[in-house]
Design a protein around this motif. Sequence first.
Motif, PDB file in Angstrom:
ATOM      1  N   PRO A 498       0.800  -1.227   0.000  1.00 55.87           N
ATOM      2  CA  PRO A 498       0.000   0.000   0.000  1.00 55.87           C
ATOM      3  C   PRO A 498       0.834   1.279   0.000  1.00 55.87           C
ATOM      4  CG  PRO A 498      -0.175  -1.177   2.104  1.00 55.87           C
ATOM      5  CD  PRO A 498       0.479  -2.104   1.143  1.00 55.87           C
ATOM      6  N   HIS A 499       2.054   1.219   0.536  1.00 56.37           N
ATOM      7  CA  HIS A 499       2.913   2.401   0.547  1.00 56.37           C
ATOM      8  C   HIS A 499       3.495   2.698  -0.839  1.00 56.37           C
ATOM      9  CE1 HIS A 499       5.236  -1.225   1.240  1.00 56.37           C
ATOM     10  NE2 HIS A 499       6.338  -0.619   0.892  1.00 56.37           N
ATOM     11  N   ASN A 500       3.284   1.775  -1.785  1.00 56.22           N
ATOM     12  CA  ASN A 500       3.790   1.973  -3.148  1.00 56.22           C
ATOM     13  C   ASN A 500       2.665   2.072  -4.173  1.00 56.22           C
ATOM     14  OD1 ASN A 500       6.636   1.981  -2.709  1.00 56.22           O
ATOM     15  ND2 ASN A 500       6.581  -0.240  -2.391  1.00 56.22           N
ATOM     16  N   ASP A 501       1.485   2.462  -3.751  1.00 51.90           N
ATOM     17  CA  ASP A 501       0.338   2.503  -4.654  1.00 51.90           C
ATOM     18  C   ASP A 501       0.564   3.391  -5.875  1.00 51.90           C
ATOM     19  OD1 ASP A 501      -1.247   0.667  -3.424  1.00 51.90           O
ATOM     20  OD2 ASP A 501      -2.519   2.110  -2.381  1.00 51.90           O
ATOM     21  N   ARG A 502       1.427   4.367  -5.751  1.00 52.02           N
ATOM     22  CA  ARG A 502       1.661   5.245  -6.910  1.00 52.02           C
ATOM     23  C   ARG A 502       2.287   4.483  -8.087  1.00 52.02           C
ATOM     24  NH1 ARG A 502       6.989   7.622  -7.119  1.00 52.02           N
ATOM     25  NH2 ARG A 502       8.322   6.918  -5.409  1.00 52.02           N
ATOM     26  N   TYR A 503       2.883   3.348  -7.807  1.00 50.91           N
ATOM     27  CA  TYR A 503       3.512   2.569  -8.879  1.00 50.91           C
ATOM     28  C   TYR A 503       2.512   1.703  -9.659  1.00 50.91           C
ATOM     29  CZ  TYR A 503       8.063   3.878  -6.978  1.00 50.91           C
ATOM     30  OH  TYR A 503       9.166   4.584  -6.560  1.00 50.91           O
TER      31      TYR A 503
END
Length: 520
Positions: A498-503
């Motif tokens: 979830p901390h990398n959702d921008r990817y």
Amino acid sequence: MFIDGDDSVHHRPKNSRYGRIPLLFSPLTATGSAINVDDLPLDNSFAGLPPAFYTRLMPTPLPAPYFVAASARAAALAGLDPALLEQDDFVATFTGNHVPARAKPLAAVYSGHQFGVWAGQLGDGRAILLGQLAGPHGPMELQLKGAGKTPYSRMGDGRAVLRSSIREFLCSEAMAALGIPTTRALVVTGSDQGILRETVESAAVVTRMAPSFVRFGSFEHWSSRDKPEELRILADYVIATFYPELAGAPNPYQALLKEVTRRTAHMIAHWQAVGFMHGVMNTDNMSILGLTLDYGPFGFMDAFDSEHICNHTDQQGRYSYANQPQVGHWNCYALAQALLPLIGSVEEAEEALAVYQPAFAGKIDELLRAKLGLATAQDDDAQLFDAMFSLMHANHADFTLFFRKLGTLRLDAPDQDAPLRDMFRRDDFDAWAVRYRARLRLENRVDSERKLAMDKVNPKYVLRNYLAQAAIEKAQDKDFSEVARLLAVLEHPFDEQPHNDRYCALPPDWASHLAVSCSS
């Protein structure tokens, strides 16, 4: 004798449906005193072939090389501690500035068909094989791509640029994490030396790894020159080294063709299932081991278009997404033609080639059932898959997001379909969803169990072009942090992160202008 293959690959085929490596032994470690690069226990079985198969030469050094990125997972496959790869002597070695004492560097010769046309002699025009290291699953060859001119460079400069090297590095490791057969990428090094492409770019070298880099074109080379002895030597080497179980077959050369054909069909089914497009499926870019080889103008599908062409150079669309399965079959015919003097008869060659269609169909159906959360097989599944891809094509639904979101569909709650319906014209989606729900009811599977299974095969993260471009632009300013971050995300493509959702976001508007070509 000539095997008649189907060359009608410019049209959509009639049937257009479409991990972690455990460290098993102690690697060469950097713990304590530094390891001398000249102590690397390099071997080179390919160098044991007669001199006609390659040219011995040294890489051409680059000024002031520096470390860009490395893959710990690839390092484990070669029995290397990744901490070694940032040491100056290893950076020099994997740039081509220093050749380890036990290396036997060489460039291999091969030929091939490019865009369906016989191109004659090709060869490693910018790649030099250092040798191989023993790994937990067998020897891995180390090849420097971008290490300078070779006798096979033709009009090229023998170099690679930072942009394309980062793309190959990231995609090789991303594909491996997706469970797709592929060559691997160990490390990228760079230099400020300018290399002329469309503009002047900085040079780089990517060290890629595979058990072997022998290609379909390696066999075409000797067949086209009417060199049956060299052809036999190469085939015997490949069988003895990589397919020893085939040596006792009644016709080992037919058995080789059959196994390579099967592996190729399975590899391409994996491509289709994740929306991957190779871009340059020439016979010189086809691995004899069924590995994804030579990452140039590749791409992962964003908005689904079955006719999408990821290679800007491919003006005729020969290597479109929809054409890939048929081109794979055509390439196997080219390999069969090359092996025919050893196999002995057209009938035996065609018998081997006959495994392609059922192997591809069986594998793609297996993969699609898993992607749709179907644990059983039903006779009309193919119609469901075709209807789904027609829906995606008509609505240009994002390939990766659609399959990932499909796991959230609840069997008895169509009123909660909004996240999926919003990707389509709603009436179109609703009609297909009725068919899909009817199929799901045959499974007797609870929603939560199905979603868990689907999330294990439908990646949340793939190497979209805009993600690679963002990492490249930072790297061109000597900031390699985004390359490392993106690699870390892509190594766990099925995890939520979830901390990398921008990817996993849709491509921004500026990404529509990105184009990759054969110079990429």
